[in-house]
Enzyme design. Structure first.
Site, PDB file in Angstrom:
ATOM      1  N   CYS A 419      -4.823   7.206   6.999  1.00  0.00           N
ATOM      2  CA  CYS A 419      -5.462   7.552   5.913  1.00  0.00           C
ATOM      3  C   CYS A 419      -6.906   7.271   5.961  1.00  0.00           C
ATOM      4  O   CYS A 419      -7.378   6.883   7.325  1.00  0.00           O
ATOM      5  CB  CYS A 419      -5.156   6.854   4.796  1.00  0.00           C
ATOM      6  SG  CYS A 419      -5.129   5.135   4.717  1.00  0.00           S
ATOM      7  N   HIS A 609      -7.995   2.038  -3.589  1.00  0.00           N
ATOM      8  CA  HIS A 609      -8.532   1.128  -2.824  1.00  0.00           C
ATOM      9  C   HIS A 609      -9.961   1.668  -2.253  1.00  0.00           C
ATOM     10  O   HIS A 609     -10.205   2.955  -2.417  1.00  0.00           O
ATOM     11  CB  HIS A 609      -7.705   0.538  -1.655  1.00  0.00           C
ATOM     12  CG  HIS A 609      -7.216   1.993  -0.735  1.00  0.00           C
ATOM     13  ND1 HIS A 609      -6.019   2.719  -1.301  1.00  0.00           N
ATOM     14  CD2 HIS A 609      -7.741   2.572   0.383  1.00  0.00           C
ATOM     15  CE1 HIS A 609      -5.895   3.627  -0.408  1.00  0.00           C
ATOM     16  NE2 HIS A 609      -6.862   3.557   0.558  1.00  0.00           N
TER      17      HIS A 609
END
Length: 690
Positions: A419, A609
């Site tokens: 990611c 995040h």
């Protein structure tokens, strides 16, 4: 890769494993050199075009005689006539290209920080020599990255809060300064003498008509993937220095000429059999126009005697270029006929064209003779030859599917879930996928998570969110890629397991008998203990104080007040700020991350995040947990639980692993909904019962 340890039948003892052989070491060196040069080929092309257009004998000055004046703007760009002390061409090859190589070499070792120190160190050798410092850059760049990497390790965790930036900046500056001085007085002059010596050796070969003999070394080296060490370590630096003096270099044509490979493939098109004959036309197009020379290597490995065809074809091409004194202005990479013509010097088109034609004809004639006189019934096993090529290369081939009609042969052993930041969503996805893979009995298959920026082309299979797949493909072109949009319960995970059953011999139930390797476990628990299973009796006792510190009671909210996605991210982020885990700027980075790729995991869970660039705003690893009575609309999905993440290292991965297992269990999710206190939430997410 070291050879496996073997057992001596005579003594009954284990012999020590042998280290990598010379071929492997040269391959690794060549790969390292190639990795420094190839990302900067665009800059080489730009320099070559500027040279072709604007030097005193360039195309523009030749076509438009009115511009052939010492004071024209063309002379200003080319740096000749009244502008002999300026221009673009000379500074670009003297400074830009070596600095780019040095930066790339340092970045390979230690990311951007290593790249910066590598570039500073490279400046020393650039200023300390009077020839383009490509070899010097290939030395100083990685040295700079290695130096600052090990310096950072010396005081890691020992710097007082508030002084990190001061120490980081001055350590990089001071180490770079020292290395640049060493390069200026030591490495630069030494490399300059080596370059001059190598140039003299090339001149000797040319003057004595011996240059065609280099094909005896280059053509077999290409098949064994040793050509990068020769091409980028020797030919490119020396050739670029020659091009600076003479406007062209024949050295750029020694390895890039597509003629030998084209002739071989044409022979298979006419006289081949089976899969080799049917795949040869497509391979020829990829080789000649795409410039991917490795496409023809399996054909030679399948019938090693065909090396004679490419060797003689290469010698014929070099001999033709020697006769016509032809050359290229800059490296042709990849070795496509398009790249070759783009870099051909203005007086070399005839020689270059004939060299390709003659090399093709000689290679075709020799290969045709060998194929016609072959007494075998078929053309061998192309798939096995492709696998052999990949084994020598050390990784999967991005063009192997063109030969075998499908994905490259070989089992899948390394899977990475990638990611943007490598912090939350990839860790969760990897945890879920890892469990499925191990439950299917493939304990020898590793599943890890990484940030896309940290990917290397060494993985067999890469899993990413569908919005990130194209970025991942750029980093890992030879891997199989799978796109998902639901990290927790994607049906693609089951498809991956089915693929493993098809590709991995000896997998399934047999593999389940062997223990999972340490690398398959979460990073900080590898080789120690498994993460506690969600819902298991007594598992709460194994929830460590470290886990409770990561998700503290003060960071758990049972009734979130947000009604929108942005507000929910803000709420989770503010809890991290209040805990002292992150700086204010990290919350903005959480919003930025969400705008690029959704952090919705599935099963009612979102884990916002920050971006990879925001890791500097993290003071320590921490999580926050917010439960919503009314689910928040998360880009069309319903998020009941929002877990904010700030991961400074890998110590949060075990807790993430447990959280992933909790949200795969409907009973555990129901317990989270009905929990009445932060202590209950903490216990459930740590893997314990009520």
């Amino acid at each position: 890769m070291s050879a496996p340890t073997t057992t001596s039948q005579d003594a009954g003892t284990r012999e020590p494993a042998k280290g990598p052989g010379l071929r492997v070491r040269v391959q690794k060196l060549g790969t390292a050199l190639s990795n420094m040069v190839m990302p900067n080929i665009g800059a080489f092309i730009a320099w070559g075009l500027l040279t072709a257009l604007f030097i005193e004998t360039g195309w523009i000055t030749g076509i438009f005689s009115s511009l052939d004046k010492p004071g024209s703007w063309v002379a200003h760009i080319g740096g000749w006539g009244d502008f002999s002390d300026g221009g673009i061409v000379s500074p670009m090859i003297t400074y830009l290209l070596p600095l780019l190589i040095g930066y790339t070499g340092g970045k390979m070792i230690y990311d951007v920080r290593g790249g910066v120190v590598g570039a500073i160190a490279t400046m020393g050798v650039v200023a300390g020599a009077e020839v383009p410092m490509f070899l010097g850059a290939m030395m100083m760049g990685p040295l700079g990255g290695w130096t600052i990497k090990h310096l950072d390790k010396l005081w890691e965790g020992k710097i007082k809060p508030g002084f990190e930036m001061l120490v980081d900046n001055f350590s990089a500056g001071i180490s770079g300064m020292i290395l640049s001085i060493i390069g200026f007085f030591g490495i630069g002059p030494i490399v300059e003498h080596l370059t001059d010596w190598a140039g003299d050796a090339v001149d000797f070969l040319v003057d004595h008509d011996l240059l065609p003999l280099t094909s005896i070394l280059i053509e077999p080296a290409k098949i064994l993937f040793l050509n990068n060490a020769i091409n980028h370590g020797v030919l490119t630096p020396i050739g670029t220095n020659q091009a600076l003096e003479d406007g062209k270099s024949i050295l750029f044509l020694l390895e890039a000429n597509p003629g030998p490979g084209l002739g071989l493939l044409l022979a298979f098109m006419v006289f081949g059999k089976g899969m080799a004959k049917s795949s040869a036309p497509g391979a020829a197009l990829i080789h000649f126009f795409g410039g991917i020379h490795e496409i023809y290597f399996p054909y030679v490995l399948m019938k090693p005697k065909l090396l004679a065809a490419t060797l003689l074809g290469g010698m014929a091409g070099v001999f033709t270029n020697v006769i016509f004194n032809s050359g290229l202005r800059a490296p042709a990479a990849p070795g496509s006929i398009i790249s070759v013509y783009a870099q051909t010097a203005s007086d070399s088109y005839l020689g270059v064209t004939l060299s390709v034609v003659i090399a093709t004809a000689v290679s075709f004639a020799v290969a045709s003779l060998l194929l016609k006189t072959d007494k075998g019934d078929d053309d061998g096993d192309l798939s096995a030859a492709t696998a052999s090529m990949e084994s020598m290369k050390g990784k999967k081939s991005s063009v192997a599917a063109s030969l075998t009609g499908g994905a490259a042969a070989g089992p899948i052993k390394n899977i990475v879930f990638a990611c943007d930041a490598g912090m939350g969503s990839s860790a969760m996805g990897a945890s879920v996928l890892r469990k499925k893979v191990q439950q299917a009995g493939f304990g020898d298959v590793t599943v890890v998570n990484k940030a896309i920026s940290n990917l290397t082309d060494t993985f067999d299979l890469v899993v990413t969110h569908r919005d990130l797949t194209e970025r991942a493909k750029q980093r890992t072109p030879s891997a199989m890629h799978v796109s998902v949009d639901n990290f927790m319960g994607s049906p693609r995970y089951d498809e991956i397991v089915e693929t493993l059953k098809e590709t991995n011999s000896g997998g399934g139930q047999a593999a389940s008998e062997a223990p999972a390797p340490e690398s398959a476990a979460p990073a900080h628990t590898a080789g120690k203990h498994e993460a506690p299973k969600a819902g298991s009796a007594g598992a709460a006792a194994t929830a460590t104080a470290t886990q409770n510190d990561i998700l503290s009671l003060n960071s758990i909210v049972l009734q979130g007040t947000s009604t929108t996605l942005d507000d929910a991210i803000e709420e989770a982020g503010r809890l991290l700020v209040a805990a002292g885990a992150v700086e204010e700027s990290y919350v903005a980075a959480m919003h930025e991350r969400e705008r690029s790729v959704s952090t919705f995991m599935g099963n009612g869970l979102a884990i916002p995040h920050g971006t990879n660039e925001a890791k500097g705003a993290i003071n320590r690893t921490a999580m926050s947990f917010v439960r919503y009575d009314e689910p928040v609309d998360w880009n069309g999905k319903q998020a009941e639980f929002v877990v904010g993440i700030a991961g400074a290292g890998k110590d949060h991965l075990a807790l993430l692993n447990t959280i992933a297992q909790v949200f795969l269990n409907k009973d555990d999710v129901a317990r989270l909904r009905s929990a009445q206190s932060p202590e209950e939430i903490q216990a459930i997410l740590a893997g314990g019962d009520e």
